[in-house]
Design a protein around this motif. Structure first.
Motif, PDB file in Angstrom:
ATOM      1  N   HIS A   1      29.054 -10.949  50.826  1.00 14.46           N
ATOM      2  CA  HIS A   1      27.792 -11.480  51.324  1.00 14.46           C
ATOM      3  C   HIS A   1      27.867 -11.770  52.825  1.00 14.46           C
ATOM      4  O   HIS A   1      26.937 -11.482  53.576  1.00 14.46           O
ATOM      5  CB  HIS A   1      27.417 -12.740  50.540  1.00 14.46           C
ATOM      6  N   ALA A   2      28.980 -12.332  53.265  1.00 14.68           N
ATOM      7  CA  ALA A   2      29.146 -12.669  54.682  1.00 14.68           C
ATOM      8  C   ALA A   2      29.210 -11.409  55.555  1.00 14.68           C
ATOM      9  O   ALA A   2      28.767 -11.443  56.701  1.00 14.68           O
ATOM     10  CB  ALA A   2      30.425 -13.492  54.881  1.00 14.68           C
ATOM     11  N   ARG A   3      29.718 -10.328  55.007  1.00 14.05           N
ATOM     12  CA  ARG A   3      29.838  -9.084  55.775  1.00 14.05           C
ATOM     13  C   ARG A   3      28.515  -8.332  55.898  1.00 14.05           C
ATOM     14  O   ARG A   3      28.386  -7.463  56.736  1.00 14.05           O
ATOM     15  CB  ARG A   3      30.882  -8.182  55.135  1.00 14.05           C
ATOM     16  N   GLU A   4      27.549  -8.639  55.046  1.00 13.79           N
ATOM     17  CA  GLU A   4      26.254  -7.925  55.074  1.00 13.79           C
ATOM     18  C   GLU A   4      25.410  -8.339  56.260  1.00 13.79           C
ATOM     19  O   GLU A   4      25.442  -9.390  56.763  1.00 13.79           O
ATOM     20  CB  GLU A   4      25.477  -8.187  53.793  1.00 13.79           C
TER      21      GLU A   4
END
Length: 126
Positions: free
Chosen positions: A123-126
């Motif tokens: 989620h953080a990488r999106e």
């Protein structure tokens, strides 16, 4: 900043323009609501994961079992600091360990932790 009115708290698009309660939706949401203890335990678990150092340790363990020395080398902190963080992670049932002689090998406790860490990072990488 001092908040003086409701407009200072919410943007106009964040609130309903009319008061309208949808009983079916409210009942469905209430049935899905965790009880107080479950919510408290889940909140404590998320707080434990919320620390960047602990999240990095968990991410490293997501690749497989590692000893304290290896974790210290991966994360770039002292073995003492790693041990301290691992004690907290054990207390929250996020990691477990086994001893082989004088070496302690840590791993994520179960599949739930693997999914939690993987999902958070994805989620953080999106």
């Amino acid at each position: 900043m001092i908040l003086t009115s409701q407009e200072d708290v919410c943007a106009p698009e964040d609130v309903c323009e009319v008061t309208c309660v949808h009983p079916e939706a409210v009942e469905k949401a209430r049935r899905a609501m965790p009880d107080d203890r479950c919510a408290s335990d889940a909140s404590a678990l998320l707080k434990a994961v919320a620390d960047p150092t602990r999240l990095r340790l968990l991410s490293a363990l997501n690749t497989g079992e590692l000893c304290v020395c290896d974790l210290a080398a991966v994360v770039g902190i002292s073995e003492s600091a790693v041990s301290h963080q691992l004690r907290l992670l054990r207390a929250h049932r996020l990691v477990t360990f086994r001893k082989e002689g004088r070496i302690a090998y840590y791993r994520l406790l179960d599949h739930h932790v693997t999914v939690l860490i993987g999902s958070a990072l994805e989620h953080a990488r999106e």
